[in-house]
Design a protein around this motif. Structure first.
Motif, PDB file in Angstrom:
ATOM      1  N   ALA A   1       5.383  12.205   1.106  1.00  0.00           N
ATOM      2  CA  ALA A   1       6.795  11.793   1.030  1.00  0.00           C
ATOM      3  C   ALA A   1       7.717  12.966   1.341  1.00  0.00           C
ATOM      4  N   ARG A   2       7.376  14.155   0.837  1.00  0.00           N
ATOM      5  CA  ARG A   2       8.191  15.338   1.148  1.00  0.00           C
ATOM      6  C   ARG A   2       8.134  15.654   2.643  1.00  0.00           C
ATOM      7  N   MET A   3       6.947  15.517   3.246  1.00  0.00           N
ATOM      8  CA  MET A   3       6.818  15.733   4.690  1.00  0.00           C
ATOM      9  C   MET A   3       7.700  14.755   5.466  1.00  0.00           C
ATOM     10  N   LEU A   4       7.684  13.502   5.032  1.00  0.00           N
ATOM     11  CA  LEU A   4       8.462  12.472   5.729  1.00  0.00           C
ATOM     12  C   LEU A   4       9.956  12.744   5.644  1.00  0.00           C
ATOM     13  N   LEU A   5      10.440  13.135   4.480  1.00  0.00           N
ATOM     14  CA  LEU A   5      11.872  13.405   4.319  1.00  0.00           C
ATOM     15  C   LEU A   5      12.287  14.601   5.171  1.00  0.00           C
ATOM     16  N   ARG A   6      11.425  15.603   5.221  1.00  0.00           N
ATOM     17  CA  ARG A   6      11.727  16.768   6.047  1.00  0.00           C
ATOM     18  C   ARG A   6      11.735  16.391   7.543  1.00  0.00           C
TER      19      ARG A   6
ATOM     20  N   THR B   1      18.229  22.078   5.828  1.00  0.00           N
ATOM     21  CA  THR B   1      17.414  20.943   5.398  1.00  0.00           C
ATOM     22  C   THR B   1      17.182  20.939   3.896  1.00  0.00           C
ATOM     23  N   ALA B   2      16.868  22.090   3.327  1.00  0.00           N
ATOM     24  CA  ALA B   2      16.553  22.163   1.899  1.00  0.00           C
ATOM     25  C   ALA B   2      17.711  21.684   1.040  1.00  0.00           C
ATOM     26  N   ASN B   3      18.946  21.955   1.480  1.00  0.00           N
ATOM     27  CA  ASN B   3      20.125  21.569   0.694  1.00  0.00           C
ATOM     28  C   ASN B   3      20.570  20.135   0.964  1.00  0.00           C
ATOM     29  N   LEU B   4      20.228  19.611   2.148  1.00  0.00           N
ATOM     30  CA  LEU B   4      20.719  18.279   2.515  1.00  0.00           C
ATOM     31  C   LEU B   4      19.669  17.181   2.345  1.00  0.00           C
ATOM     32  N   MET B   5      18.402  17.559   2.208  1.00  0.00           N
ATOM     33  CA  MET B   5      17.334  16.565   2.168  1.00  0.00           C
ATOM     34  C   MET B   5      17.483  15.651   0.955  1.00  0.00           C
ATOM     35  N   PRO B   6      17.275  14.332   1.123  1.00  0.00           N
ATOM     36  CA  PRO B   6      17.347  13.410  -0.013  1.00  0.00           C
ATOM     37  C   PRO B   6      16.378  13.814  -1.118  1.00  0.00           C
ATOM     38  N   SER B   7      16.735  13.516  -2.340  1.00  0.00           N
ATOM     39  CA  SER B   7      15.883  13.848  -3.484  1.00  0.00           C
ATOM     40  C   SER B   7      14.700  12.897  -3.559  1.00  0.00           C
ATOM     41  N   LEU B   8      13.588  13.381  -4.091  1.00  0.00           N
ATOM     42  CA  LEU B   8      12.385  12.573  -4.262  1.00  0.00           C
ATOM     43  C   LEU B   8      12.144  12.359  -5.754  1.00  0.00           C
ATOM     44  N   HIS B   9      12.263  11.116  -6.174  1.00  0.00           N
ATOM     45  CA  HIS B   9      12.071  10.742  -7.581  1.00  0.00           C
ATOM     46  C   HIS B   9      10.752   9.976  -7.682  1.00  0.00           C
ATOM     47  N   VAL B  10       9.795  10.534  -8.422  1.00  0.00           N
ATOM     48  CA  VAL B  10       8.463   9.945  -8.525  1.00  0.00           C
ATOM     49  C   VAL B  10       8.266   9.329  -9.909  1.00  0.00           C
ATOM     50  N   PHE B  11       7.868   8.061  -9.930  1.00  0.00           N
ATOM     51  CA  PHE B  11       7.556   7.346 -11.165  1.00  0.00           C
ATOM     52  C   PHE B  11       6.046   7.182 -11.269  1.00  0.00           C
ATOM     53  N   THR B  12       5.517   7.240 -12.477  1.00  0.00           N
ATOM     54  CA  THR B  12       4.134   6.800 -12.647  1.00  0.00           C
ATOM     55  C   THR B  12       4.124   5.274 -12.563  1.00  0.00           C
ATOM     56  N   SER B  13       3.080   4.747 -11.995  1.00  0.00           N
ATOM     57  CA  SER B  13       3.010   3.319 -11.660  1.00  0.00           C
ATOM     58  C   SER B  13       2.897   2.439 -12.910  1.00  0.00           C
ATOM     59  N   ASP B  14       3.658   1.346 -12.931  1.00  0.00           N
ATOM     60  CA  ASP B  14       3.414   0.336 -13.965  1.00  0.00           C
ATOM     61  C   ASP B  14       2.489  -0.762 -13.437  1.00  0.00           C
ATOM     62  N   ARG B  15       2.249  -0.777 -12.115  1.00  0.00           N
ATOM     63  CA  ARG B  15       1.291  -1.731 -11.543  1.00  0.00           C
ATOM     64  C   ARG B  15      -0.134  -1.413 -11.991  1.00  0.00           C
ATOM     65  N   MET B  16      -0.407  -0.149 -12.310  1.00  0.00           N
ATOM     66  CA  MET B  16      -1.760   0.242 -12.706  1.00  0.00           C
ATOM     67  C   MET B  16      -2.014   0.027 -14.195  1.00  0.00           C
ATOM     68  N   MET B  17      -1.000  -0.381 -14.932  1.00  0.00           N
ATOM     69  CA  MET B  17      -1.110  -0.437 -16.385  1.00  0.00           C
ATOM     70  C   MET B  17      -1.752  -1.734 -16.870  1.00  0.00           C
TER      71      MET B  17
ATOM     72  N   THR C   1       0.845  -1.188   0.000  1.00  0.00           N
ATOM     73  CA  THR C   1       0.000   0.000   0.000  1.00  0.00           C
ATOM     74  C   THR C   1       0.886   1.246   0.000  1.00  0.00           C
ATOM     75  N   ASP C   2       0.265   2.411  -0.172  1.00  0.00           N
ATOM     76  CA  ASP C   2       1.038   3.657  -0.186  1.00  0.00           C
ATOM     77  C   ASP C   2       1.770   3.875   1.135  1.00  0.00           C
ATOM     78  N   GLY C   3       1.073   3.672   2.250  1.00  0.00           N
ATOM     79  CA  GLY C   3       1.704   3.869   3.552  1.00  0.00           C
ATOM     80  C   GLY C   3       2.835   2.892   3.790  1.00  0.00           C
ATOM     81  N   GLN C   4       2.642   1.643   3.406  1.00  0.00           N
ATOM     82  CA  GLN C   4       3.690   0.632   3.570  1.00  0.00           C
ATOM     83  C   GLN C   4       4.882   0.937   2.672  1.00  0.00           C
ATOM     84  N   GLU C   5       4.599   1.358   1.451  1.00  0.00           N
ATOM     85  CA  GLU C   5       5.678   1.709   0.516  1.00  0.00           C
ATOM     86  C   GLU C   5       6.533   2.848   1.061  1.00  0.00           C
ATOM     87  N   LEU C   6       5.889   3.906   1.536  1.00  0.00           N
ATOM     88  CA  LEU C   6       6.638   5.049   2.060  1.00  0.00           C
ATOM     89  C   LEU C   6       7.373   4.688   3.348  1.00  0.00           C
ATOM     90  N   GLY C   7       6.715   3.914   4.217  1.00  0.00           N
ATOM     91  CA  GLY C   7       7.362   3.520   5.469  1.00  0.00           C
ATOM     92  C   GLY C   7       8.582   2.659   5.234  1.00  0.00           C
TER      93      GLY C   7
END
Length: 565
Positions: free
Chosen positions: A260-265, A278-294, A207-213
């Protein structure tokens, strides 16, 4: 609430109740994570949080699946000419990439003006050495190797999850890669070795929560590894990447990205990073569109799915975004890759979404959903850490059980049409041809093993070579929705189906004798008419008209298998 707002809120509540004919609180629904989504939210539902202040994102698009150097070079140049700023190299390419081919692959490419990314999987140490050797080689002389930016995408947690290796091997490879990063950082200082591959966890079925966690837990594991290798947090954090996947549910995609941005912060705050940095050191967030939904069935519908997913990612604050081609599951084409990048170009250059900082900020519903998913993910993260961390959670089978339960629930909603999928369980077209085969990566089909459309695609493939007939009998007063579902299922699978209303047993038997169905669908009244005549029916199976979706699908497949002998 002040008096004026209280009056206004009550007005909205009354309008919702009047319009829907139901109490507004009864219109809430639960997400896969158990988060309650309400139809309306009061202005003061939650405190607003500005998630990002620097708008815009990097376009990171996949190139052709063809590993031939000349073909790959042309594909890279096509993407760069269309304003793509990060070149994503499919596994079909990276698995065959050699140092000898690098000069030809990158001929004419201004490597200081773009970045390169690898999806999860493959021999990452080999890829790392290829890039470092190229940066130090004669072909790159005159250029600063610091300008060659590469995301290798290694994730030992995902390696174990996908059974690519065991825990000890995954740890040894990760330590070796971290050591390589320290040893050769002068050769390729802009290389990011690891990524918390939430897109892989998503494909696995979480799930989304499990994925982010789990992504947070994986990120923490990688940061600890960098510390053991001699890096400080200030050095390791900017080298970190969190990857996630978003679906075509617009508000869910937006809230997940903001969450996800809230969590990284919040993670940076917890581990002691100065707020001003924080803005300069925070890990980057790379978002993909899902292939599971295809889906492979009517793949052009995937364009619509990727449009809304990309929009949610852009509005939610993706820093790097990858929009998959609509035919990604079976292998992309020049046209499909062009369509995919045009989605982002329209959002950026025509809608100007890259000029707006956190457009969802202050919207009560979006703020509430974003914060709820972030809180759920943080709870999952803490549960994982309490169990010993990401590695322990994956090797113990806990994550596998989560994914299995989530996938089963998701598949049931899909089968019962509680979760709509255009072309599969809503408005399917008549099946007319065989589906193209899925591409295999990391020993897994693209889209993963938890893709809800997969069982229905399998059904269509199995039925394609069979001259199967289905007869639907009812007494005339059955729920038309049940009949419609059966007819849609048969149309999607390419199975001949007829519906007849019957008033007595003689008429029912006559219809069966005329149709000679392999599969008979009957409502309770029709079944009662035929009781005692089962030997004369001749059908391979009889299924109730009001059967659940999974029963319908499995029943049809069982008949096909019996026909195959």
């Amino acid at each position: 609430m002040d008096t004026d707002f209280e009056d206004d809120w009550q007005h909205w509540v009354q309008m919702v109740n009047k319009t829907t004919g139901a109490d507004w609180q009864d219109l809430s629904h639960l997400t896969e994570d158990g988060i309650s989504i309400k139809p309306i939210y009061p202005l003061e539902a939650v405190a607003a949080h500005a998630v990002f202040t620097n708008p815009g994102w990097q376009m990171a698009q996949f190139v052709a699946d063809d590993a031939a150097p000349q073909v790959l070079n042309k594909s890279i140049l096509d993407e760069l000419e269309a304003s793509v700023s990060m070149i994503m190299l499919p596994l079909a390419v990276t698995s065959q990439m050699t140092a000898d081919h690098m000069a030809e692959i990158l001929d004419g490419v201004y490597t200081d003006a773009c970045q390169f990314g690898h999806p999860h999987g493959g021999d990452v140490i080999t890829y790392a050495n290829i890039w470092a050797d190229y940066a130090c080689g004669a072909e790159y002389s005159g250029h600063d190797s610091n300008d060659l930016a590469v995301h290798l995408g290694a994730d030992p947690v995902a390696d174990i999850m996908l059974d690519l290796c065991g825990q000890d091997t995954a740890k040894d490879r990760a330590k070796a890669l971290a050591a390589w990063g320290v040893e050769r950082q002068s050769d390729l200082s802009s290389c990011r070795c690891f990524a918390a591959s939430g897109d892989v966890y998503h494909r696995y079925g979480l799930t989304d929560g499990q994925e982010l966690g789990l992504s947070l837990a994986s990120l923490i594991w990688q940061l600890r590894l960098w510390e053991q290798a001699g890096y400080s947090l200030a050095e390791a954090l900017p080298k970190s990447v969190m990857r996630i996947a978003v679906t075509s549910d617009l508000y869910s995609a937006l809230a997940k990205t903001r969450g996800a941005r809230m969590l990284l912060r919040h993670l940076c705050s917890v581990i002691g990073v100065d707020k001003s940095k924080t803005a300069n050191l925070m890990p980057s967030l790379h978002v993909f569109t899902s292939d599971r939904m295809m889906t492979r069935i009517e793949p052009m519908n995937n364009v619509l799915r990727h449009v809304t997913a990309s929009l949610g990612a852009a509005l939610g604050g993706a820093e790097i975004m990858t929009t998959l081609p609509h035919d990604w599951l079976t292998g992309s084409t020049d046209m499909s890759r062009r369509l995919a990048r045009n989605i982002q170009l329209i959002m950026r250059d025509e809608a100007r979404l890259d000029q707006v900082a956190d457009p969802a900020h202050g919207a009560p519903s979006l703020e509430a959903i974003s914060q709820a998913i972030a809180e759920k993910a943080w709870q999952v993260f803490q549960d994982i850490e309490a169990r010993g961390g990401a590695m322990a959670a994956v090797t113990s089978g806990m994550v596998r059980d989560w994914a299995a339960a989530a996938s089963a629930s998701r598949q049931a909603r899909m089968d019962d049409r509680d979760q709509a999928m255009l072309g599969i369980n809503h408005h399917p077209q008549q099946a007319s041809e065989m589906l193209p085969p899925l591409l295999i990566e990391n020993g897994m089909m693209r889209g993963g093993m938890a893709r809800p459309a997969q069982p229905w695609e399998d059904l269509r493939q199995a039925a394609a070579a069979k001259d199967m007939r289905c007869l639907i009998l009812d007494h005339g007063d059955s729920d038309k929705a049940h009949i419609s579902r059966w007819l849609d299922d048969m149309r999607m699978a390419g199975i001949q189906a007829a519906h007849v209303s019957v008033a007595d047993a003689e008429t029912a038997e006559a219809q069966i004798l005329a149709a000679k169905p392999h599969l008979l669908i009957a409502d309770p009244a029709a079944q009662s008419m035929l009781s005692g005549h089962s030997q004369d029916i001749g059908a391979l199976a009889v299924i109730p008209l009001d059967a659940k979706g999974v029963t319908r699908r499995q029943g049809i497949m069982a008949v096909i298998e019996r026909m195959a002998g």
